[in-house]
Design a protein around this motif. Sequence first.
Motif, PDB file in Angstrom:
ATOM      1  N   TYR A 352      -2.424 131.837 -42.427  1.00 12.37           N
ATOM      2  CA  TYR A 352      -1.403 131.324 -41.810  1.00 12.37           C
ATOM      3  C   TYR A 352      -0.367 131.977 -41.216  1.00 12.37           C
ATOM      4  O   TYR A 352       0.519 131.703 -40.541  1.00 12.37           O
ATOM      5  CB  TYR A 352      -0.677 130.574 -42.764  1.00 12.37           C
ATOM      6  N   LEU A 353      -0.441 133.497 -41.639  1.00 12.81           N
ATOM      7  CA  LEU A 353       0.396 134.332 -40.809  1.00 12.81           C
ATOM      8  C   LEU A 353      -0.654 135.683 -40.461  1.00 12.81           C
ATOM      9  O   LEU A 353      -1.771 135.505 -41.408  1.00 12.81           O
ATOM     10  CB  LEU A 353       1.546 135.272 -41.494  1.00 12.81           C
ATOM     11  N   THR A 354      -0.249 136.229 -39.472  1.00  8.04           N
ATOM     12  CA  THR A 354      -1.361 137.362 -38.977  1.00  8.04           C
ATOM     13  C   THR A 354      -0.585 138.552 -38.633  1.00  8.04           C
ATOM     14  O   THR A 354       0.585 138.403 -38.325  1.00  8.04           O
ATOM     15  CB  THR A 354      -2.374 136.864 -37.859  1.00  8.04           C
ATOM     16  N   PHE A 355      -1.360 139.832 -38.482  1.00 14.42           N
ATOM     17  CA  PHE A 355      -0.777 140.940 -37.900  1.00 14.42           C
ATOM     18  C   PHE A 355      -0.615 140.690 -36.365  1.00 14.42           C
ATOM     19  O   PHE A 355      -1.448 140.644 -35.570  1.00 14.42           O
ATOM     20  CB  PHE A 355      -1.548 142.335 -38.196  1.00 14.42           C
ATOM     21  N   TYR A 356       0.756 140.877 -35.933  1.00 13.98           N
ATOM     22  CA  TYR A 356       0.954 140.671 -34.615  1.00 13.98           C
ATOM     23  C   TYR A 356       0.804 142.224 -33.989  1.00 13.98           C
ATOM     24  O   TYR A 356       0.255 142.410 -32.609  1.00 13.98           O
ATOM     25  CB  TYR A 356       2.314 140.247 -34.214  1.00 13.98           C
ATOM     26  N   ARG A 357       1.345 142.954 -34.589  1.00 12.89           N
ATOM     27  CA  ARG A 357       1.217 144.759 -34.217  1.00 12.89           C
ATOM     28  C   ARG A 357       1.410 145.498 -35.387  1.00 12.89           C
ATOM     29  O   ARG A 357       2.062 145.084 -36.429  1.00 12.89           O
ATOM     30  CB  ARG A 357       1.970 144.740 -33.029  1.00 12.89           C
ATOM     31  N   GLU A 358       0.936 146.767 -35.091  1.00  8.54           N
ATOM     32  CA  GLU A 358       1.120 147.609 -36.118  1.00  8.54           C
ATOM     33  C   GLU A 358       2.322 148.593 -35.981  1.00  8.54           C
ATOM     34  O   GLU A 358       2.431 149.223 -34.729  1.00  8.54           O
ATOM     35  CB  GLU A 358      -0.109 148.669 -36.425  1.00  8.54           C
ATOM     36  N   ILE A 359       3.515 148.346 -36.666  1.00 10.94           N
ATOM     37  CA  ILE A 359       4.801 148.852 -36.250  1.00 10.94           C
ATOM     38  C   ILE A 359       4.681 150.467 -36.580  1.00 10.94           C
ATOM     39  O   ILE A 359       4.970 151.368 -35.744  1.00 10.94           O
ATOM     40  CB  ILE A 359       5.966 148.386 -36.991  1.00 10.94           C
ATOM     41  N   ASP A 360       4.165 151.055 -37.737  1.00  9.15           N
ATOM     42  CA  ASP A 360       4.023 152.049 -38.084  1.00  9.15           C
ATOM     43  C   ASP A 360       2.681 152.316 -38.954  1.00  9.15           C
ATOM     44  O   ASP A 360       2.188 151.163 -39.255  1.00  9.15           O
ATOM     45  CB  ASP A 360       5.157 152.698 -39.021  1.00  9.15           C
ATOM     46  N   GLU A 361       2.182 153.314 -39.420  1.00  3.18           N
ATOM     47  CA  GLU A 361       0.900 153.197 -40.353  1.00  3.18           C
ATOM     48  C   GLU A 361       1.298 152.579 -41.640  1.00  3.18           C
ATOM     49  O   GLU A 361       2.282 152.781 -42.164  1.00  3.18           O
ATOM     50  CB  GLU A 361       0.639 154.792 -40.475  1.00  3.18           C
ATOM     51  N   GLY A 362       0.445 151.702 -41.611  1.00  5.98           N
ATOM     52  CA  GLY A 362       0.504 150.585 -42.833  1.00  5.98           C
ATOM     53  C   GLY A 362       1.700 149.798 -42.982  1.00  5.98           C
ATOM     54  O   GLY A 362       1.916 149.005 -43.834  1.00  5.98           O
ATOM     55  N   LEU A 363       2.215 149.361 -41.697  1.00  9.05           N
ATOM     56  CA  LEU A 363       3.288 148.415 -41.861  1.00  9.05           C
ATOM     57  C   LEU A 363       3.090 147.370 -40.457  1.00  9.05           C
ATOM     58  O   LEU A 363       3.010 148.150 -39.331  1.00  9.05           O
ATOM     59  CB  LEU A 363       4.889 149.297 -41.478  1.00  9.05           C
ATOM     60  N   TYR A 364       3.151 146.314 -40.745  1.00  9.38           N
ATOM     61  CA  TYR A 364       2.854 145.433 -39.573  1.00  9.38           C
ATOM     62  C   TYR A 364       3.824 144.382 -39.379  1.00  9.38           C
ATOM     63  O   TYR A 364       4.579 143.893 -40.474  1.00  9.38           O
ATOM     64  CB  TYR A 364       1.562 144.647 -40.060  1.00  9.38           C
ATOM     65  N   GLU A 365       3.921 143.872 -38.168  1.00  8.80           N
ATOM     66  CA  GLU A 365       4.816 142.916 -37.711  1.00  8.80           C
ATOM     67  C   GLU A 365       4.065 141.562 -38.102  1.00  8.80           C
ATOM     68  O   GLU A 365       2.832 141.679 -37.449  1.00  8.80           O
ATOM     69  CB  GLU A 365       5.302 142.877 -36.287  1.00  8.80           C
ATOM     70  N   LEU A 366       4.468 140.715 -38.582  1.00 10.31           N
ATOM     71  CA  LEU A 366       3.755 139.298 -38.597  1.00 10.31           C
ATOM     72  C   LEU A 366       4.194 138.208 -37.797  1.00 10.31           C
ATOM     73  O   LEU A 366       5.406 138.057 -37.188  1.00 10.31           O
ATOM     74  CB  LEU A 366       3.655 138.868 -40.110  1.00 10.31           C
ATOM     75  N   ARG A 367       3.170 137.123 -37.360  1.00 11.65           N
ATOM     76  CA  ARG A 367       3.321 136.007 -36.819  1.00 11.65           C
ATOM     77  C   ARG A 367       2.563 135.006 -37.178  1.00 11.65           C
ATOM     78  O   ARG A 367       1.135 135.358 -37.486  1.00 11.65           O
ATOM     79  CB  ARG A 367       3.475 136.224 -35.062  1.00 11.65           C
ATOM     80  N   ILE A 368       2.767 133.737 -36.774  1.00 12.37           N
ATOM     81  CA  ILE A 368       1.772 132.653 -37.005  1.00 12.37           C
ATOM     82  C   ILE A 368       0.616 132.858 -35.852  1.00 12.37           C
ATOM     83  O   ILE A 368       1.156 133.240 -34.636  1.00 12.37           O
ATOM     84  CB  ILE A 368       2.466 131.194 -36.839  1.00 12.37           C
TER      85      ILE A 368
END
Length: 554
Positions: A352-368
Amino acid sequence: MFGVGKTEEVRNLKKLPKGMSDFRQLREWNCVYVDKTKYIYNMVEDNKYIFLSRPRRFGKSLMVSTLYYLFKGEKQLFEGTWIHDKWKWEEYPVVRLDMNNVETKSTELLEKSLSSRLREVAQSYNLEMTQDTVSEQFYELVSKLSEKSNKPVVLLIDEYEKPILDHISDKRKASQIREVLRGLYGRIKSLDSYLRFVFLTGITKYTKAGVFSTLNNLNDISLDAPYSQMLGYTTEEIREYFPEYIDRACDELGVDEEYLLNQLEKYYGGFSFDGKHFVFNPFAVLLFFEKKKFLPYWNDTGAPKFLYDYLRARSVRLEDVLKKDLRISYMELTSREIEESVVKSFLVQAGYLTFYREIDEGLYELRIPNLDAGQSLAQMLLELNYGLEPDELNEVGPRIKEAVKKERVDEFMRGLKEILGRMSYRLGERLKTIQHEEDQHERLKRIEAHYEMVISGILYGGGVHHEVEREVAGGIIDILIENNGVVWIIELKVDQSAQKALDQIKEKKYYEGFSSKRCYLIGVSIDSRERNIKEWVYEVIDGSNGSKGVEVRL
């Protein structure tokens, strides 16, 4: 009546494998198979112990079935696939366990059900079982099977944590169930010399201290870029494998291919498991091609009970999910058992949420990811947070969606106002803590942010694709709707005039940079006492010549 040519086309058209999870059946029934065998070949060549998590209805069971027939040496089923002339065709003994098919009401029933499944496998290979406990039976089955065939065994376990998810809101029961599974899975490492390949799937990622605590050589490829598109369909795969279905849908809906694929992405795409590569939910795409209607198919198959139970038990708020700049780290995804996980971690794993982009190694921005997922999640949270029944939203939501499609701002706003009116009391309860904020500016800012999230929830629940807090050159747009080349820019103000909201849009030129047929600039005033929309005012900019339409106030 079909003409002769049309009849022949229908006869030769491959069937849609809707809901199919058996590879043999899919191939023998002349169904479309999106060839994923190159991923399988690389995965098996490079690894012995593999774990893969994906949301429900994403093809995990079909992948397990494909591996089953591959290791059984059924070469004829793979004719025409990438792997056909590259695989060393040899039959191996296979133990396949589907944890969807075990009884989970109690630990006793779980153990009895697991024992029954293991004995069924043993019987299929004419093996006699002598051990009593599930753990010992599992070891006995694999070791005897390998010795009898003089070959290592392939182990396939589908939905490894399903018995735990059945008790997600009961931590004590979930813990008891986990111990049973730990006893079963814990024997895998000691069976190493008897095993050729091990593949486990689930919805949730495993933790180092979980049911696989002793299996420290298990390779989790869930977030690995090389396998990020192993399950699900890419845009290129949809074009390649479903050209006739695309043409049929375009003809029936009266749209071109580009528009159709764009809508497919809004409704069923947007899933990413590495923050870089994206896929569509395959189940929803197949149902769309059958019915040729943009409906929430993933949602309508029944949002899993464990999700509703989790949201209710954790008192999850709408803003916990919809707020901008939601982020998650790899550690947050893997450091806790699923019933103890933070909300965003749980929702990522459930899809119900997914990775929108990888901000840094092992850190992700989430979106529906899309409207299908967003509609299901928003409806549950609006019910749990504000007492808004799904039937109420389903009554007004289609009117809001149609108003966007027909570019009827007044009908759109009246729909929002009607829904907010039905939520008025619970909205007041939610806003009580904010109302006591001493700083007037901060109080209005927080109330505005709250309504922004609520309206976003209503839009998702009604099936309207949108963005909140979209950054543009002039500032941040509260709510942005883009539909078929038409843009709606919505600015909210609490206890201030709608005109002031509209003036802000114009002064900061939020509309610049959008290449659209038309752009609606909508200022909205919310009355904090009445807990609803007080007024709205809007202007229309014609994108073709930049002319402004008549200002309307209500």
